[in-house]
Scaffold this active site. Structure first.
Site, PDB file in Angstrom:
ATOM      1  NE  ARG A  59      -2.330  -1.548   3.407  1.00 57.73           N
ATOM      2  CZ  ARG A  59      -2.380  -2.873   3.618  1.00 57.73           C
ATOM      3  NH1 ARG A  59      -2.779  -3.830   3.088  1.00 57.73           N
ATOM      4  NH2 ARG A  59      -1.887  -3.186   4.813  1.00 57.73           N
ATOM      5  CD  GLU A  96      -0.222  -9.937  17.317  1.00 58.06           C
ATOM      6  OE1 GLU A  96      -0.842 -10.269  18.291  1.00 58.06           O
ATOM      7  OE2 GLU A  96      -0.638  -9.558  16.382  1.00 58.06           O
TER       8      GLU A  96
END
Length: 174
Positions: A59, A96
């Site tokens: 993006r 994560e």
């Protein structure tokens, strides 16, 4: 005229309960929303002296290329490992659960070039931090970091201390 926040769709409990997902596709699918996003980023860069825009996959490409084009600058892609055909430099960063790695062509940034980094979102800051390291390893200077959205509750801004960072929209939560 609508504000940028009105174009960003919020999806509760995605990808897990308690998370409010900020969906950028709703911005991209609306001509006025997309124009406002690009124009807002260009406005943030008003008066900034820079040579090149670098955007992170994927993006950062979507927002970085039109900004570079409108401002008469080159664009450099920061890609996922294994996607660039020439000699590269790479940087790992923590996710994560696990790690990821991004790359840039070794000849994409010239020593002394002033670079603006663009992405859609800063959450934990790992991707942008890795992109900064790549630009600096190639001899470039990161003069500004621009994101459409910041999730302030994830404290990604802390990884950018000492850098000029600005988001079009900041959400206080995660």
């Amino acid at each position: 005229m609508k504000k940028m926040e009105e174009y960003i769709r919020c999806i509760p409990d995605f990808p897990e309960p308690g998370i409010m997902f900020r969906d950028v596709t709703s911005v991209l699918q609306d001509a006025e929303g997309l124009k406002l996003a690009i124009d807002s980023m260009i406005k943030i860069l008003d008066g900034v002296d820079f040579d090149v825009v670098a955007g992170t996959e994927s993006r950062g490409f979507i927002f970085g290329v039109p900004v570079a084009y409108a401002m008469g600058k080159a664009f450099v892609p920061v890609r996922k490992k294994g996607k660039l055909p020439c000699e590269t430099v790479s940087e790992k960063y923590a996710l994560e659960y696990g790690f990821a790695e991004i790359e840039m062509h070794k000849d994409s940034i010239k020593p002394g070039q002033k670079v603006v980094l663009i992405d859609d979102l800063i959450a934990t800051g790992g991707t942008i931090e890795a992109a900064i390291k790549l630009v600096e390893r190639l001899g470039g200077e990161v003069v500004k970091i621009v994101c459409l959205m910041e999730l302030a509750g994830l404290e990604g801004r802390r990884k950018l201390e000492g850098y000029d960072f600005e988001a079009v929209v900041t959400y206080e939560g995660k």
